[in-house]
Design a protein around this motif. Structure first.
Motif, PDB file in Angstrom:
ATOM      1  N   ALA A 183     -28.028  -5.359 -13.382  1.00 22.00           N
ATOM      2  CA  ALA A 183     -27.227  -4.149 -13.197  1.00 22.00           C
ATOM      3  C   ALA A 183     -26.364  -4.314 -11.949  1.00 22.00           C
ATOM      4  O   ALA A 183     -26.632  -5.154 -11.085  1.00 22.00           O
ATOM      5  N   GLY A 184     -25.333  -3.492 -11.847  1.00 16.93           N
ATOM      6  CA  GLY A 184     -24.453  -3.547 -10.692  1.00 16.93           C
ATOM      7  C   GLY A 184     -23.687  -4.855 -10.625  1.00 16.93           C
ATOM      8  O   GLY A 184     -23.373  -5.468 -11.650  1.00 16.93           O
ATOM      9  N   ASP A 185     -23.397  -5.316  -9.402  1.00 19.28           N
ATOM     10  CA  ASP A 185     -22.640  -6.556  -9.238  1.00 19.28           C
ATOM     11  C   ASP A 185     -23.377  -7.758  -9.798  1.00 19.28           C
ATOM     12  O   ASP A 185     -22.760  -8.789 -10.086  1.00 19.28           O
ATOM     13  N   THR A 222     -19.571   1.985 -10.720  1.00 14.70           N
ATOM     14  CA  THR A 222     -20.096   1.059 -11.713  1.00 14.70           C
ATOM     15  C   THR A 222     -21.559   0.740 -11.438  1.00 14.70           C
ATOM     16  O   THR A 222     -22.373   0.648 -12.361  1.00 14.70           O
ATOM     17  N   ALA A 223     -21.910   0.572 -10.166  1.00 12.05           N
ATOM     18  CA  ALA A 223     -23.296   0.290  -9.809  1.00 12.05           C
ATOM     19  C   ALA A 223     -24.207   1.428 -10.247  1.00 12.05           C
ATOM     20  O   ALA A 223     -25.283   1.206 -10.828  1.00 12.05           O
ATOM     21  N   LEU A 224     -23.798   2.655  -9.972  1.00  9.96           N
ATOM     22  CA  LEU A 224     -24.604   3.813 -10.383  1.00  9.96           C
ATOM     23  C   LEU A 224     -24.738   3.870 -11.902  1.00  9.96           C
ATOM     24  O   LEU A 224     -25.827   4.105 -12.437  1.00  9.96           O
ATOM     25  N   TYR A 225     -23.603   3.656 -12.580  1.00 12.41           N
ATOM     26  CA  TYR A 225     -23.614   3.739 -14.045  1.00 12.41           C
ATOM     27  C   TYR A 225     -24.494   2.662 -14.677  1.00 12.41           C
ATOM     28  O   TYR A 225     -25.326   2.942 -15.547  1.00 12.41           O
ATOM     29  N   THR A 226     -24.317   1.416 -14.258  1.00 17.91           N
ATOM     30  CA  THR A 226     -25.094   0.340 -14.877  1.00 17.91           C
ATOM     31  C   THR A 226     -26.557   0.399 -14.453  1.00 17.91           C
ATOM     32  O   THR A 226     -27.440   0.017 -15.225  1.00 17.91           O
ATOM     33  N   GLY A 227     -26.847   0.884 -13.238  1.00 24.35           N
ATOM     34  CA  GLY A 227     -28.241   1.088 -12.849  1.00 24.35           C
ATOM     35  C   GLY A 227     -28.913   2.115 -13.725  1.00 24.35           C
ATOM     36  O   GLY A 227     -30.040   1.916 -14.218  1.00 24.35           O
ATOM     37  N   ALA A 252     -31.466   2.560 -10.946  1.00 29.97           N
ATOM     38  CA  ALA A 252     -32.388   2.085 -11.980  1.00 29.97           C
ATOM     39  C   ALA A 252     -33.808   2.555 -11.695  1.00 29.97           C
ATOM     40  O   ALA A 252     -34.520   3.042 -12.592  1.00 29.97           O
ATOM     41  N   ALA A 271     -27.111   0.362  -7.386  1.00 30.06           N
ATOM     42  CA  ALA A 271     -27.559  -0.009  -8.734  1.00 30.06           C
ATOM     43  C   ALA A 271     -29.081  -0.036  -8.821  1.00 30.06           C
ATOM     44  O   ALA A 271     -29.677   0.509  -9.754  1.00 30.06           O
ATOM     45  N   ALA A 308     -30.815  -6.294  -9.380  1.00 31.56           N
ATOM     46  CA  ALA A 308     -29.734  -5.548  -8.743  1.00 31.56           C
ATOM     47  C   ALA A 308     -29.458  -6.170  -7.379  1.00 31.56           C
ATOM     48  O   ALA A 308     -29.233  -5.472  -6.389  1.00 31.56           O
TER      49      ALA A 308
END
Length: 382
Positions: free
Chosen positions: A281-283, A298-303, A18, A14, A155
């Motif tokens: 972002a991420g967890d 999800t980490a990649l996407y939200t980052g 970002a 994440a 992150a």
């Protein structure tokens, strides 16, 4: 005192995503990677990650050192082992990651695009200046220095260290815990290239090969149940009761004296993933049931999304954070529906606490805090 547009705390997927997104947009970025704690173990990455890595300009992050994942198998809702082959996935096969290598590759991409990388340090916000900039202390081995930045991206994982320091509230939805053990290399080499999930009376098992030739073995249950005993004898006894996981694990030697390590796997999210001058972002923003096998996705996407939101906010787009919050809310609603459906498919032990907690009562209920990338999971039946 050095000043950056953005400081990103956390050097996992994440944080790296970002930092990479912001650096490609021309922002000055400091990526603070503590490098502390146990090294991340292997994890499966779904094939859909190709799209996100392409958006990040990191298409080659999976070209070396990772093992193809050619199928996902599960014994869920019954003893039979069902399989979903990668040949039916429009994106191709997924991967069994060398996590340390993968994270390092992403950080290297961020550096190549111009992000500064500070390793072995943690970031501690120490207030703000008159113009609203953050004053952040970087602490490492025998080192302390102070930098300024206009925005913070948290992150840091489930701890959400920066967000909680800024007053954010953390909510949890269950007590899930992971007991994990890495088995030694098989001799001869294990031909298995799948991920395998098997439900059990008090939780569920996950196993997958690692690029090193070793095998990851994980038992998921609730932290307050007797089944969460981390001792090697109890772990081995539960493993011996499995039908499919034991067969795969038996090909690999147990390291002498090794016992399972315990790690949090509970559902958690921030009440609000953004605040005045910060975004998570991420967890740190939302962590969810590993059954979805989409944690890194999800980490990649939200980052990526957090990086874009901060850049948009810095150029004057007032509703950029609103859009990010709405995106996470939509993701959460989709996941909640999928989560209820997938756990409801396992009805063999309805009176056992682990399953009873995950079967909503008539008329609703369930886990209102779950958040994940929408879409079907390769590890979830249906």
């Amino acid at each position: 005192m050095t000043c950056y547009d953005v400081l990103v705390a956390g050097g996992g997927p994440a944080g790296a995503a970002a930092a990479l997104t912001l650096a490609r947009a021309g922002r000055s970025v400091l990526l603070a990677h503590s490098g502390r704690g146990p090294a991340p173990v292997g994890e499966a990455l779904p094939a859909a990650a190709r799209v996100l890595l392409g958006d990040l300009g990191a298409d080659d992050a999976l070209t070396d050192g990772h093992l193809p994942c050619l199928a996902n198998r599960s014994a869920w809702g019954g003893p039979r082992l069902a399989s979903t082959d990668s040949v039916f996935d429009p994106h191709g096969h997924g991967w069994h990651l060398d996590r340390v290598r993968f994270d390092r590759q992403l950080r290297a991409h961020a550096r190549t695009q111009g992000a500064r990388l500070a390793t072995g340090v943690t970031a501690q916000p120490n207030g703000r200046t008159a113009d609203g900039s953050w004053v952040v202390e970087l602490r490492g081995a025998g080192e302390r220095r102070t930098v300024r930045c206009r925005w913070l991206i948290d992150a840091t994982g489930r701890r959400a260290a920066l967000a909680t320091a800024c007053g954010a509230r953390r909510r949890t939805g269950d007590r899930l815990v992971a007991l994990h053990l890495t088995l030694g290399p098989a001799d001869p080499a294990d031909p298995d290239t799948t991920t395998t999930v098997e439900a059990a009376p008090d939780g569920w098992w996950y196993t997958a090969p690692l690029p090193t030739g070793r095998r990851l073995l994980v038992w998921y249950t609730d932290a307050d149940l007797p089944a969460a005993d981390p001792g090697r004898p109890a772990f081995a006894a539960r493993l011996a009761a499995t039908r499919h996981i034991l067969e795969l694990a038996a090909r690999h030697p147990w390291p002498a004296g090794a016992a399972p390590r315990r790690a949090p796997a509970h559902t958690a999210r921030l009440a609000d993933p953004t605040g005045d001058g910060w975004i998570a972002a991420g967890d740190a923003a939302a962590a969810f049931d590993p059954l979805s096998s989409q944690g890194i996705l999800t980490a990649l996407y939200t980052g990526l999304a957090a990086g874009r939101a901060v850049h948009a906010r810095l150029v004057g787009q007032a509703d950029a954070l609103d859009a990010y919050r709405a995106d996470l809310a939509a993701i959460g609603a989709t996941y909640l529906r999928n989560h209820r459906t997938h756990y409801a498919a396992e009805q063999r032990w309805p009176d056992h606490p682990f399953w009873r907690r995950r079967h909503p009562p008539p008329g609703g209920g369930g886990h209102p805090t779950l958040v994940a990338i929408p879409g079907p999971s390769p590890h979830m039946p249906g």
